[in-house]
Design a protein around this motif. Structure first.
Motif, PDB file in Angstrom:
ATOM      1  N   ASP A 233       0.846  -1.193   0.000  1.00 30.78           N
ATOM      2  CA  ASP A 233       0.000   0.000   0.000  1.00 30.78           C
ATOM      3  C   ASP A 233       0.882   1.245   0.000  1.00 30.78           C
ATOM      4  N   ASP A 234       0.220   2.411  -0.008  1.00 29.88           N
ATOM      5  CA  ASP A 234       0.993   3.650  -0.114  1.00 29.88           C
ATOM      6  C   ASP A 234       1.801   3.939   1.154  1.00 29.88           C
ATOM      7  N   ARG A 235       1.350   3.409   2.300  1.00 29.10           N
ATOM      8  CA  ARG A 235       2.119   3.620   3.538  1.00 29.10           C
ATOM      9  C   ARG A 235       3.476   2.927   3.458  1.00 29.10           C
ATOM     10  N   GLU A 236       3.432   1.670   3.019  1.00 29.45           N
ATOM     11  CA  GLU A 236       4.698   0.942   2.898  1.00 29.45           C
ATOM     12  C   GLU A 236       5.593   1.602   1.851  1.00 29.45           C
ATOM     13  N   SER A 237       4.951   2.058   0.773  1.00 30.93           N
ATOM     14  CA  SER A 237       5.706   2.736  -0.279  1.00 30.93           C
ATOM     15  C   SER A 237       6.397   3.983   0.279  1.00 30.93           C
ATOM     16  N   GLN A 238       5.670   4.764   1.076  1.00 28.95           N
ATOM     17  CA  GLN A 238       6.249   5.979   1.671  1.00 28.95           C
ATOM     18  C   GLN A 238       7.372   5.630   2.642  1.00 28.95           C
ATOM     19  N   SER A 239       7.158   4.561   3.428  1.00 26.62           N
ATOM     20  CA  SER A 239       8.166   4.144   4.408  1.00 26.62           C
ATOM     21  C   SER A 239       9.478   3.766   3.713  1.00 26.62           C
ATOM     22  N   ILE A 240       9.370   3.018   2.598  1.00 23.96           N
ATOM     23  CA  ILE A 240      10.573   2.622   1.849  1.00 23.96           C
ATOM     24  C   ILE A 240      11.260   3.867   1.285  1.00 23.96           C
ATOM     25  N   CYS A 241      10.467   4.780   0.708  1.00 23.82           N
ATOM     26  CA  CYS A 241      11.034   6.015   0.144  1.00 23.82           C
ATOM     27  C   CYS A 241      11.806   6.804   1.211  1.00 23.82           C
ATOM     28  N   GLU A 242      11.238   6.882   2.406  1.00 20.93           N
ATOM     29  CA  GLU A 242      11.895   7.637   3.486  1.00 20.93           C
ATOM     30  C   GLU A 242      13.244   7.026   3.849  1.00 20.93           C
ATOM     31  N   ARG A 243      13.329   5.688   3.801  1.00 21.21           N
ATOM     32  CA  ARG A 243      14.575   5.019   4.187  1.00 21.21           C
ATOM     33  C   ARG A 243      15.597   4.990   3.047  1.00 21.21           C
ATOM     34  N   VAL A 244      15.109   5.165   1.818  1.00 18.03           N
ATOM     35  CA  VAL A 244      16.024   5.174   0.673  1.00 18.03           C
ATOM     36  C   VAL A 244      16.550   6.590   0.396  1.00 18.03           C
ATOM     37  N   THR A 245      15.767   7.609   0.749  1.00 13.95           N
ATOM     38  CA  THR A 245      16.115   9.006   0.427  1.00 13.95           C
ATOM     39  C   THR A 245      17.531   9.410   0.858  1.00 13.95           C
TER      40      THR A 245
END
Length: 883
Positions: A233-245
Motif C-alpha cells: 500500500d501507499d504507507r509501505e511505499s512511503q516508508s521505503i522512500c523515506e529510508r532510501v532518500t
C-alpha cells in the motif's frame, strides 16, 4: 651478434630456467619465479608448460604467493583441465585453513575456474564456506554460487545452494546480505520465472537495514533489488522512500541513480495530494543537479537519465533550468543533451531566459550544435505559444546573418511553426523566398517547396519559384521530388488557368520518367483525381491539416515506463529496452511502473486474501463482485486456482473465408479471405480466383492508413501466373508498422490489389482478436488497482447469449485467443472470471465475465482507457465462445 641474441626471447631456455627456480628450496626464489611467470603471462607469452610446477607452489602459507598461483590457475585451467584437477586437493584443504582470507581466496578461485570436471569437487567446500563463521568468507561464497550456477545450473539446484543463498539474506552482516542479493538477482535474470527473490515486507525490512551499513556497490545491489518489489500500500511505499532518500546524498553517482530509480518507481503509488509527495519531488532535484558537476562522461550518463526523468516528471527540475545552460568547454555530446533537456523544461515562466541562451548558441562555431540550437528555437515556438512571435523574430534575425546552414535550419523550423500556427506568421514568407538560391540540403529545399505550395495564393511568382526547382527534378532527393509534386498540384488547384502546363510537366516526370514507386504512385493518384473529379481533388489535397503536436520526439509512454525501471543502466543511456541490445535476451524481463491506485494498492504478498476479504468494503469504481464476499473455500490458493478442469489452450479461432471482392467488380478477379494470428504473427489468408479469360500475373498489395497501422510485412507471393478458372491460396504476413489513422468502424481495412490488368480496391473488417498479443497476462498485483484507476464512464456492459459452456472451458477457449484469466471466484453459484487483454499498440483491456450455472447468458463488463475498443472486444468474445 651475441648482444642481439640476448635480446631475443628464447621460450625453451627461459622456461627451463623458470622451471628450475619454481622447484627451488628457497621460498623467496620460488616467489620471484612465480612473479616472473605471471609477468610473462600478462604480456601474452605462453607459459602453460609450467602448469605442474606452478601448481606445486600452492603448498605454502604465504598469502601473496598463493594469490599469484591462483591467478595463474584461473588463466590456464580451461586449456589444461586434466592438470587443473591436480589442484583440487589443495583447494579443498585451503577451504579449511584457519586464515579466513585463504578460505575466501580458495572458494573464489574455484568459482572462477570454469571447468566442468572441477565443479563437482567444489560443492562440499562451497557448502562449508556458505556457513562459515567469518562474514568475508560467506560473502565470497555467495558470489561463487552465482558463478557455479552459470556453469552448471542443475548442480546448484540439486545441492540446495539456492535455499542457502536465500537464507543469507537474513545474515547479520550487511555485506553478506548485499552479495546474496546480487547473486540471486544474477541467477533470477537468466531464469525469469524462477521467483528466487520472493520479496515480502519482512525481507524488505532486512534489506533496508543492511542498506545503511553496506559498501557502495553493496548498496547498488540492494537498491536494484528493492526496485523490483511491489509494496502492499501507499504507507509501505512511503516508508521505503523515506529510508532510501538518504542514499541521494551519496558520493557515488551509481548509488544516487539507483536510489532515484527506486523513488521514481514508488512515487507512482503515492497520492499526489500527499504532503510527502511534494517533499520527495523537492528532494530529488539537488542530487541530479550535483551529478552535473562531475567529469564529462559521467555528466553525459546523468543527462541521459535526467532526460527520461524530465519526460516522466518535469516538475522535479522545473526550477533548475540554469544548470542545463551550456558551458564553453562542454564536449559536443554533453552540449546536445543539455539542449534537449532545456527544451523539455521550457515553459512560459522561463522562455525568455531559454531564448536568450539559444540565440547565443546559434552564433557558435560548432556546426552540429548551431543546427540543434536553431531547431530548438523552433521547438520552443511550438511548445510555448506565448513565445512564438519572439521565436519567429529570432529566427528572422538568424536568417539575416546569411550563414548557409543557419538559414537552412531556420527555414525547416519555420515550416513547422506555420503548421502549428496557420495564417499567423505568413508575413515572413518574402524574407524566406529571398534565400531560395542558397538552399542545397534536401530537408531545407523540401520545407521551402512546402511553404511555396501551401501559400501559393499569397506568392505572386509561386509558379516561377516551383518551376526553378523542376529544372533539375531527377537530380533531387526523393523527399524533394515528393514535396515538389504535391506543391505544384496545390498551385494548380489554386491557380488552374496559369499552371496547367506546369502540372502536366510534373505529373509526366513523376509517372513516366521516375523509377521511385512512391513518387510514381502519388503521381498516378493526383493524375486520376484531377482528371476525374477536380472538386474531390481540391477537398483531398487542400484539406485542412491537423496541427502538429508540441513534443514530437517524446519516448512512447510504455517504453518510457520500462526505461524508468532501468535508470542507472545501459538501457537508460541508449534509451532502448535491454531486449534491444542484450545478446540472447531470452532472460530479459520487460519491467513496468506500478499503476497509481490512490491511497490503496491491490496486493500484499503477506496477505491471506487477494480481492475481497482483506480490503473491506468494495470501492465504487470496481466490480461489485470483487469486494466483500469471501471466496468459496477461502485463501489465496482457491482464489487463483485456474487449474481445475482447465487444459491447454485450444488455439485462436479463425473465421471461414468470405468474398471480399466480386469478380464482376474486378474484371474477373475474385478475392475471398480471412485473418489469423499464428505463433504471434498476423496473417491475411487470401484465395485468388481468375474468372476471366486471360492469364493474371504481377500481383501486389497495399493497405490504406488504418486504426492500428496494419501493413503487409512483405510482397504478396504469387509465384505462378493465375490461369482462367484457377484458384491460388496466398498467406500474407502483416506487420504493425504502417501509418495510423482512425477508421470508421475502428477495424475497417481498405486494400488495393494490383495485377497486370488493373488496380482494384475493396474494404474488409478484421476481428480485433487479431491484435491481442501473447504477453497480455496482467500482473495480479495491479489488476484491481488499474480497474479502480480507469474511470467509470470507460466501462461497458454486454450480454453474450446462448453459450452452453462452463467457466473452465470458456476460459480455456478465450486463452487460445490471448484473452487471459487472471483470477476466478465462485460466489453463490456464480463463477466470475477476471481477465486481461493487451493490444499490439500497448492498450490494455480489463474484463469481468459472470457465468451463472444453468444460465446460458453471460454478463461481460469491459474497462479500457480507450473506450471505443470495448464494442469490438465484446464482438471477439462472442465470436470465440460461439465457434
Amino acid at each position: 651478434l651475441k648482444v642481439i641474441n640476448c635480446c631475443v626471447w628464447d621460450p625453451s631456455g627461459e622456461i627451463f630456467e623458470l622451471k628450475a627456480e619454481l622447484n627451488s628450496d628457497k621460498k623467496e626464489k620460488k616467489k620471484e619465479a612465480v612473479k616472473k611467470v605471471i609477468a610473462s603471462m600478462t604480456v601474452g607469452k605462453d607459459v602453460s608448460a609450467l602448469f605442474p610446477d606452478v601448481v606445486n607452489c600452492m603448498q605454502t602459507d604465504n598469502l601473496e604467493l598463493k594469490k599469484l598461483v591462483y591467478l595463474y590457475l584461473m588463466n590456464y585451467a580451461k586449456s589444461q583441465p586434466d592438470m587443473a584437477i591436480m589442484a583440487v586437493n589443495t583447494f579443498v584443504k585451503d577451504c579449511e585453513d584457519p586464515n579466513p582470507l585463504i578460505r575466501a581466496l580458495a572458494v573464489r578461485t574455484m568459482g572462477c575456474i570454469r571447468v566442468d570436471k572441477i565443479t563437482e569437487y567444489l560443492c562440499e567446500p562451497l557448502r562449508k564456506c556458505l556457513k562459515d563463521e567469518d562474514p568475508y568468507v560467506r560473502k565470497t561464497a555467495a558470489v561463487c554460487v552465482a558463478k557455479l550456477h552459470d556453469i552448471n545450473a542443475q548442480l546448484v539446484e540439486d545441492q540446495g545452494f539456492l535455499d542457502t543463498l536465500k537464507d543469507l539474506i537474513s545474515d547479520s552482516n550487511p555485506m553478506v546480505v548485499a552479495n546474496a542479493v546480487a547473486a540471486l538477482s544474477e541467477i533470477a535474470e537468466s531464469h525469469p520465472n524462477s521467483n528466487l527473490l520472493d520479496l515480502n515486507p519482512q525481507t524488505i525490512n532486512k534489506l533496508l537495514t543492511a542498506l545503511n551499513e553496506c559498501t557502495e556497490w553493496g548498496q547498488i545491489f540492494i537498491l536494484d533489488c528493492l526496485a523490483n518489489y511491489m509494496p502492499c500500500d501507499d504507507r509501505e511505499s512511503q516508508s521505503i522512500c523515506e529510508r532510501v532518500t538518504p542514499r541521494l546524498s551519496h558520493a557515488n553517482s551509481a548509488v544516487v541513480l539507483s536510489a532515484v530509480k527506486v523513488l521514481m518507481k514508488f512515487m507512482e503509488m503515492l497520492p499526489k495530494d500527499l504532503d510527502y509527495y511534494g517533499t520527495l519531488l523537492k528532494k530529488l532535484a539537488p542530487p541530479l543537479v550535483t551529478l552535473l558537476s562531475a567529469e564529462a562522461e559521467l555528466q553525459y550518463v546523468a543527462l541521459r537519465n535526467i532526460n527520461l526523468i524530465v519526460q516522466k516528471r518535469p516538475e522535479i527540475l522545473k526550477h533548475e533550468m540554469k544548470v542545463f545552460f551550456v558551458k564553453y568547454n562542454d564536449p559536443i555530446y554533453v552540449k546536445l543533451e543539455k539542449l534537449d533537456i532545456m527544451i523539455r523544461l521550457a515553459s512560459q515562466a522561463n522562455i525568455a531566459q531559454v531564448l536568450a541562451e539559444l540565440k547565443e548558441y546559434a552564433t557558435e562555431v560548432d556546426v552540429d550544435f548551431v543546427r540543434k540550437a536553431v531547431r530548438a528555437i523552433g521547438r520552443c515556438a511550438i511548445k510555448v505559444e506565448q513565445s512564438a512571435e519572439r521565436c519567429v523574430s529570432t529566427l528572422l534575425d538568424l536568417i539575416q546573418t546569411k550563414v548557409n546552414y543557419v538559414v537552412q535550419e531556420a527555414i525547416v523550423v519555420i515550416k513547422d511553426i506555420f503548421r502549428k500556427y496557420p495564417n499567423k506568421y505568413e508575413s515572413v514568407i518574402a524574407t524566406l523566398c529571398e534565400n531560395l538560391d542558397s538552399l542545397d540540403e534536401p530537408e531545407a529545399r523540401a520545407a521551402m517547396i512546402w511553404i511555396v505550395g501551401e501559400y501559393a495564393e499569397r506568392i505572386d511568382n509561386a509558379d516561377e519559384l516551383l518551376e526553378s526547382f523542376l529544372e533539375g527534378f531527377h537530380d533531387e532527393s526523393a523527399q524533394v521530388q515528393l514535396q515538389l509534386l504535391t506543391a505544384i498540384v496545390k498551385l494548380f488547384l489554386k491557380k488552374p488557368t496559369e499552371t496547367q502546363e506546369l502540372v502536366q510537366q510534373v505529373l509526366s516526370l513523376a509517372t513516366q520518367d521516375s523509377d521511385n514507386p512512391d513518387l510514381r504512385d502519388r503521381g498516378y493518384i493526383y493524375w486520376r483525381l484531377l482528371s476525374t473529379d477536380p472538386v474531390a481533388a481540391k477537398e483531398v489535397v487542400l484539406a485542412e491539416k491537423p496541427l502538429i503536436s508540441e513534443e514530437t520526439d517524446l519516448i512512447e509512454p510504455t517504453l518510457l515506463e520500462e526505461l524508468i525501471c532501468h535508470i542507472g543502466t545501459l538501457a537508460s543511456v541508449y534509451h532502448k529496452p535491454p531486449s534491444a541490445f542484450v545478446e540472447g535476451s531470452r532472460g530479459v524481463q520487460h519491467k513496468r511502473l506500478p499503476a497509481r491506485a490512490g491511497s490503496c494498492l491491490l496486493y500484499s504478498p503477506a496477505a491471506s486474501h487477494f480481492m475481497g476479504a482483506g480490503l473491506g468494503v468494495a470501492p465504487a469504481a470496481m466490480p461489485a463482485s470483487l469486494g466483500g464476499a469471501p471466496a468459496v473455500g477461502g485463501g489465496l490458493g482457491d482464489l487463483f486456482d485456474l487449474g481445475g478442469g482447465v487444459g491447454m489452450p485450444t488455439g485462436s479461432y479463425v473465421a471461414p473465408k468470405t468474398v471480399w471482392l466480386l469478380a464482376i467488380k474486378a474484371k474477373g478477379l475474385e478475392i475471398s479471405g480471412t485473418f489469423a494470428r499464428r505463433g504471434g504473427i498476423i496473417q491475411m489468408d487470401l484465395s485468388l480466383t481468375n474468372k476471366a479469360m486471360s492469364v493474371m500475373t504481377d500481383f501486389a498489395v497495399q493497405f490504406n492508413r488504418n486504426s492500428f497501422g496494419l501493413a503487409p510485412a512483405g510482397p504478396m507471393q504469387v509465384l505462378t501466373p493465375l490461369s482462367p478458372n484457377q484458384t491460388i491460396d496466398v498467406s500474407l504476413p502483416l506487420s504493425m508498422s504502417g501509418p495510423v489513422m482512425k477508421m470508421e468502424p475502428l477495424n475497417n481495412l481498405q486494400v488495393a490489389v494490383k495485377n497486370n490488368i488493373d488496380v482494384f480496391y475493396f474494404s474488409c473488417q478484421y476481428p480485433l482478436s487479431l491484435l491481442f498479443v501473447e504477453d497480455g497476462r496482467f500482473y495480479r498485483q495491479v489488476f484491481l488497482a488499474t480497474w479502480k484507476d480507469i474511470p467509470n464512464d470507460s466501462e461497458a456492459q454486454f450480454q453474450i447469449k446462448d453459450i452452453h459452456l462452463n467457466s473452465d472451458v470458456a476460459s480455456n477457449k478465450l486463452q487460445g485467443s490471448n484473452i487471459f484469466t487472471i483470477a476466478k471466484r465462485t460466489v453463490e453459484g456464480q463463477d466470475m472470471l477476471y481477465q486481461s487483454i493487451k493490444l499490439t499498440n500497448g492498450i490494455w483491456v480489463l474484463a469481468e465475465m459472470r457465468i451463472q450455472t444453468g444460465n446460458p447468458n453471460y454478463t461481460l463488463s469491459i474497462k479500457c482507457r480507450a473506450p471505443e475498443v470495448c464494442q469490438f472486444v465484446y464482438q471477439c468474445y462472442e465470436l470465440v465462445l460461439k465457434n
